[in-house]
Design an enzyme around this catalytic site. Sequence first.
Site, PDB file in Angstrom:
ATOM      1  N   TYR A  98      11.245   8.724   0.766  1.00 38.07           N
ATOM      2  CA  TYR A  98      11.172   7.695  -0.266  1.00 38.07           C
ATOM      3  C   TYR A  98      11.760   8.115  -1.615  1.00 38.07           C
ATOM      4  O   TYR A  98      11.743   7.324  -2.563  1.00 38.07           O
ATOM      5  CB  TYR A  98       9.706   7.256  -0.445  1.00 38.07           C
ATOM      6  CG  TYR A  98       9.107   6.674   0.823  1.00 38.07           C
ATOM      7  CD1 TYR A  98       9.565   5.462   1.327  1.00 38.07           C
ATOM      8  CD2 TYR A  98       8.109   7.340   1.532  1.00 38.07           C
ATOM      9  CE1 TYR A  98       9.044   4.921   2.496  1.00 38.07           C
ATOM     10  CE2 TYR A  98       7.566   6.810   2.697  1.00 38.07           C
ATOM     11  CZ  TYR A  98       8.040   5.611   3.174  1.00 38.07           C
ATOM     12  OH  TYR A  98       7.519   5.072   4.326  1.00 38.07           O
ATOM     13  N   ASN A 111       7.931  -5.759  -0.917  1.00 37.73           N
ATOM     14  CA  ASN A 111       7.847  -4.630   0.002  1.00 37.73           C
ATOM     15  C   ASN A 111       6.368  -4.528   0.377  1.00 37.73           C
ATOM     16  O   ASN A 111       5.566  -3.949  -0.365  1.00 37.73           O
ATOM     17  CB  ASN A 111       8.340  -3.334  -0.645  1.00 37.73           C
ATOM     18  CG  ASN A 111       8.353  -2.178   0.350  1.00 37.73           C
ATOM     19  OD1 ASN A 111       7.800  -2.279   1.447  1.00 37.73           O
ATOM     20  ND2 ASN A 111       8.984  -1.074  -0.030  1.00 37.73           N
ATOM     21  N   ARG A 155       5.079  10.802  -2.767  1.00 34.53           N
ATOM     22  CA  ARG A 155       4.828  10.549  -1.349  1.00 34.53           C
ATOM     23  C   ARG A 155       6.088  10.805  -0.526  1.00 34.53           C
ATOM     24  O   ARG A 155       7.119  10.181  -0.760  1.00 34.53           O
ATOM     25  CB  ARG A 155       4.425   9.080  -1.212  1.00 34.53           C
ATOM     26  CG  ARG A 155       4.329   8.588   0.188  1.00 34.53           C
ATOM     27  CD  ARG A 155       4.277   7.067   0.230  1.00 34.53           C
ATOM     28  NE  ARG A 155       4.099   6.622   1.589  1.00 34.53           N
ATOM     29  CZ  ARG A 155       4.325   5.391   2.005  1.00 34.53           C
ATOM     30  NH1 ARG A 155       4.730   4.460   1.164  1.00 34.53           N
ATOM     31  NH2 ARG A 155       4.141   5.082   3.269  1.00 34.53           N
ATOM     32  N   SER A 167      13.159   2.671   3.101  1.00 31.12           N
ATOM     33  CA  SER A 167      13.725   3.432   4.234  1.00 31.12           C
ATOM     34  C   SER A 167      14.333   2.485   5.264  1.00 31.12           C
ATOM     35  O   SER A 167      14.094   1.269   5.232  1.00 31.12           O
ATOM     36  CB  SER A 167      12.614   4.267   4.888  1.00 31.12           C
ATOM     37  OG  SER A 167      11.612   3.413   5.426  1.00 31.12           O
ATOM     38  N   ARG A 192      13.204   4.538  12.384  1.00 30.81           N
ATOM     39  CA  ARG A 192      11.943   5.296  12.348  1.00 30.81           C
ATOM     40  C   ARG A 192      11.089   4.946  13.578  1.00 30.81           C
ATOM     41  O   ARG A 192      11.619   4.533  14.601  1.00 30.81           O
ATOM     42  CB  ARG A 192      11.232   5.014  11.014  1.00 30.81           C
ATOM     43  CG  ARG A 192      12.089   5.455   9.807  1.00 30.81           C
ATOM     44  CD  ARG A 192      11.383   5.212   8.500  1.00 30.81           C
ATOM     45  NE  ARG A 192      10.184   6.015   8.373  1.00 30.81           N
ATOM     46  CZ  ARG A 192       9.253   5.815   7.428  1.00 30.81           C
ATOM     47  NH1 ARG A 192       9.413   4.850   6.544  1.00 30.81           N
ATOM     48  NH2 ARG A 192       8.202   6.593   7.380  1.00 30.81           N
ATOM     49  N   ALA A 217       3.180  -0.867   4.787  1.00 35.43           N
ATOM     50  CA  ALA A 217       2.644  -0.852   6.158  1.00 35.43           C
ATOM     51  C   ALA A 217       2.107  -2.216   6.591  1.00 35.43           C
ATOM     52  O   ALA A 217       2.092  -2.523   7.795  1.00 35.43           O
ATOM     53  CB  ALA A 217       1.558   0.213   6.264  1.00 35.43           C
ATOM     54  N   ASP A 241       1.765 -15.545   6.988  1.00 32.35           N
ATOM     55  CA  ASP A 241       1.331 -16.936   6.775  1.00 32.35           C
ATOM     56  C   ASP A 241       1.406 -17.328   5.303  1.00 32.35           C
ATOM     57  O   ASP A 241       1.754 -18.460   4.973  1.00 32.35           O
ATOM     58  CB  ASP A 241      -0.110 -17.121   7.259  1.00 32.35           C
ATOM     59  CG  ASP A 241      -0.206 -17.276   8.778  1.00 32.35           C
ATOM     60  OD1 ASP A 241       0.846 -17.378   9.440  1.00 32.35           O
ATOM     61  OD2 ASP A 241      -1.340 -17.284   9.295  1.00 32.35           O
ATOM     62  N   ARG A 254       7.311   0.495  13.350  1.00 32.74           N
ATOM     63  CA  ARG A 254       7.881  -0.020  12.091  1.00 32.74           C
ATOM     64  C   ARG A 254       8.973  -1.055  12.354  1.00 32.74           C
ATOM     65  O   ARG A 254       9.539  -1.629  11.438  1.00 32.74           O
ATOM     66  CB  ARG A 254       8.472   1.116  11.252  1.00 32.74           C
ATOM     67  CG  ARG A 254       7.418   2.088  10.753  1.00 32.74           C
ATOM     68  CD  ARG A 254       7.994   3.088   9.782  1.00 32.74           C
ATOM     69  NE  ARG A 254       7.182   4.281   9.757  1.00 32.74           N
ATOM     70  CZ  ARG A 254       6.068   4.429   9.026  1.00 32.74           C
ATOM     71  NH1 ARG A 254       5.665   3.481   8.231  1.00 32.74           N
ATOM     72  NH2 ARG A 254       5.360   5.544   9.097  1.00 32.74           N
ATOM     73  N   HIS A 279      12.661  -2.851   2.126  1.00 30.03           N
ATOM     74  CA  HIS A 279      12.088  -1.556   2.501  1.00 30.03           C
ATOM     75  C   HIS A 279      13.010  -0.464   1.992  1.00 30.03           C
ATOM     76  O   HIS A 279      14.240  -0.575   2.122  1.00 30.03           O
ATOM     77  CB  HIS A 279      11.932  -1.430   4.022  1.00 30.03           C
ATOM     78  CG  HIS A 279      11.006  -2.469   4.560  1.00 30.03           C
ATOM     79  ND1 HIS A 279       9.648  -2.383   4.404  1.00 30.03           N
ATOM     80  CD2 HIS A 279      11.255  -3.646   5.172  1.00 30.03           C
ATOM     81  CE1 HIS A 279       9.096  -3.467   4.927  1.00 30.03           C
ATOM     82  NE2 HIS A 279      10.049  -4.248   5.393  1.00 30.03           N
ATOM     83  N   PRO A 330       0.785  -1.229   0.000  1.00 29.92           N
ATOM     84  CA  PRO A 330       0.000   0.000   0.000  1.00 29.92           C
ATOM     85  C   PRO A 330       0.819   1.282   0.000  1.00 29.92           C
ATOM     86  O   PRO A 330       1.852   1.373   0.664  1.00 29.92           O
ATOM     87  CB  PRO A 330      -0.831  -0.099   1.296  1.00 29.92           C
ATOM     88  CG  PRO A 330      -0.145  -1.121   2.128  1.00 29.92           C
ATOM     89  CD  PRO A 330       0.508  -2.073   1.171  1.00 29.92           C
ATOM     90  N   ASN A 331       0.315   2.223  -0.762  1.00 31.98           N
ATOM     91  CA  ASN A 331       0.852   3.589  -0.882  1.00 31.98           C
ATOM     92  C   ASN A 331       2.132   3.677  -1.708  1.00 31.98           C
ATOM     93  O   ASN A 331       2.616   4.770  -1.993  1.00 31.98           O
ATOM     94  CB  ASN A 331       1.070   4.228   0.508  1.00 31.98           C
ATOM     95  CG  ASN A 331      -0.218   4.276   1.299  1.00 31.98           C
ATOM     96  OD1 ASN A 331      -1.210   4.795   0.805  1.00 31.98           O
ATOM     97  ND2 ASN A 331      -0.224   3.723   2.501  1.00 31.98           N
ATOM     98  N   HIS A 391       4.008  -4.528   9.046  1.00 31.69           N
ATOM     99  CA  HIS A 391       3.970  -4.376  10.502  1.00 31.69           C
ATOM    100  C   HIS A 391       2.656  -4.854  11.108  1.00 31.69           C
ATOM    101  O   HIS A 391       2.502  -4.834  12.326  1.00 31.69           O
ATOM    102  CB  HIS A 391       4.180  -2.895  10.868  1.00 31.69           C
ATOM    103  CG  HIS A 391       5.262  -2.237  10.061  1.00 31.69           C
ATOM    104  ND1 HIS A 391       6.571  -2.670  10.098  1.00 31.69           N
ATOM    105  CD2 HIS A 391       5.236  -1.206   9.161  1.00 31.69           C
ATOM    106  CE1 HIS A 391       7.294  -1.914   9.270  1.00 31.69           C
ATOM    107  NE2 HIS A 391       6.506  -1.028   8.691  1.00 31.69           N
ATOM    108  N   GLU A 448      12.547  -9.644   1.572  1.00 27.34           N
ATOM    109  CA  GLU A 448      11.819  -8.474   2.082  1.00 27.34           C
ATOM    110  C   GLU A 448      12.655  -7.221   1.824  1.00 27.34           C
ATOM    111  O   GLU A 448      13.844  -7.187   2.157  1.00 27.34           O
ATOM    112  CB  GLU A 448      11.588  -8.644   3.590  1.00 27.34           C
ATOM    113  CG  GLU A 448      10.949  -7.437   4.252  1.00 27.34           C
ATOM    114  CD  GLU A 448      10.746  -7.625   5.765  1.00 27.34           C
ATOM    115  OE1 GLU A 448      11.141  -8.693   6.301  1.00 27.34           O
ATOM    116  OE2 GLU A 448      10.213  -6.702   6.389  1.00 27.34           O
TER     117      GLU A 448
HETATM  118  C1  DQA Z   1       8.257   0.975   3.749  1.00 21.78           C
HETATM  119  C2  DQA Z   1       8.355   1.187   5.254  1.00 21.78           C
HETATM  120  C3  DQA Z   1       7.005   0.977   5.908  1.00 21.78           C
HETATM  121  O1  DQA Z   1       7.106   1.175   7.319  1.00 21.78           O
HETATM  122  C4  DQA Z   1       6.004   1.983   5.364  1.00 21.78           C
HETATM  123  O2  DQA Z   1       4.729   1.755   5.918  1.00 21.78           O
HETATM  124  C5  DQA Z   1       5.953   1.990   3.878  1.00 21.78           C
HETATM  125  C6  DQA Z   1       7.187   1.859   3.119  1.00 21.78           C
HETATM  126  C7  DQA Z   1       9.584   1.292   3.034  1.00 21.78           C
HETATM  127  O3  DQA Z   1       9.728   0.848   1.896  1.00 21.78           O
HETATM  128  O4  DQA Z   1      10.446   1.976   3.592  1.00 21.78           O
HETATM  129  O5  DQA Z   1       4.897   2.220   3.286  1.00 21.78           O
HETATM  130  O6  DQA Z   1       7.946  -0.386   3.502  1.00 21.78           O
END
Ligand code: DQA
Length: 137
Positions: free
Chosen positions: A22, A71, A17, A99, A104, A74, A84, A108, A97, A9-10, A77, A95
């Site tokens: 990012y 990735n 954003r 950031s 942070r 959110a 699962d 997170r 990320h 998401p996002n 977390h 995995e």
């Molecule tokens: C993220 C870190 C997450 O905590 C955050 O909710 C994101 C982006 C990252 O790529 O740094 O949406 O996954």
Amino acid sequence: MKIIIINGPNLNLLGKREPEIYGSKTFEDYYRELQLKFKNVEISYFQSNIEGEIIDKLHEVGFSFDGIVLNAAAYTHTSVAIGDAIKGIEKPVIEVHISNIHAREEFRQHSYVSPNASGVIFGFGLKGYDLAIQSFL
Ligand code: DQA
């Protein structure tokens, strides 16, 4: 070799954003760079803001692709269900990320993905996806 990048998401808002966290590049632009860099790798890309769609995609590719770069944003977390799903599939998940999640907010710093991932890369900006792909080669 078939690899998929799954963004949660996002992350469709990358470029717009919170650019101080990012960066200012869109994922579509970065994805094109990855495709040019890894010409011999078939890289697919999927983004969703919906938890169940991410789970469905993990099920779809998790027995046939060579590797998954995830990735979960959110949902990392919060989502027992994504954790699962990774446990339930056969193929390795890295995995990523953008950031440094450990520098942070406290919330997170817990990940439902990490215990089920083959590896974790964070804090390198978009380059983390490149490093994840390299790790599969
Ligand atoms: C993220 C870190 C997450 O905590 C955050 O909710 C994101 C982006 C990252 O790529 O740094 O949406 O996954």
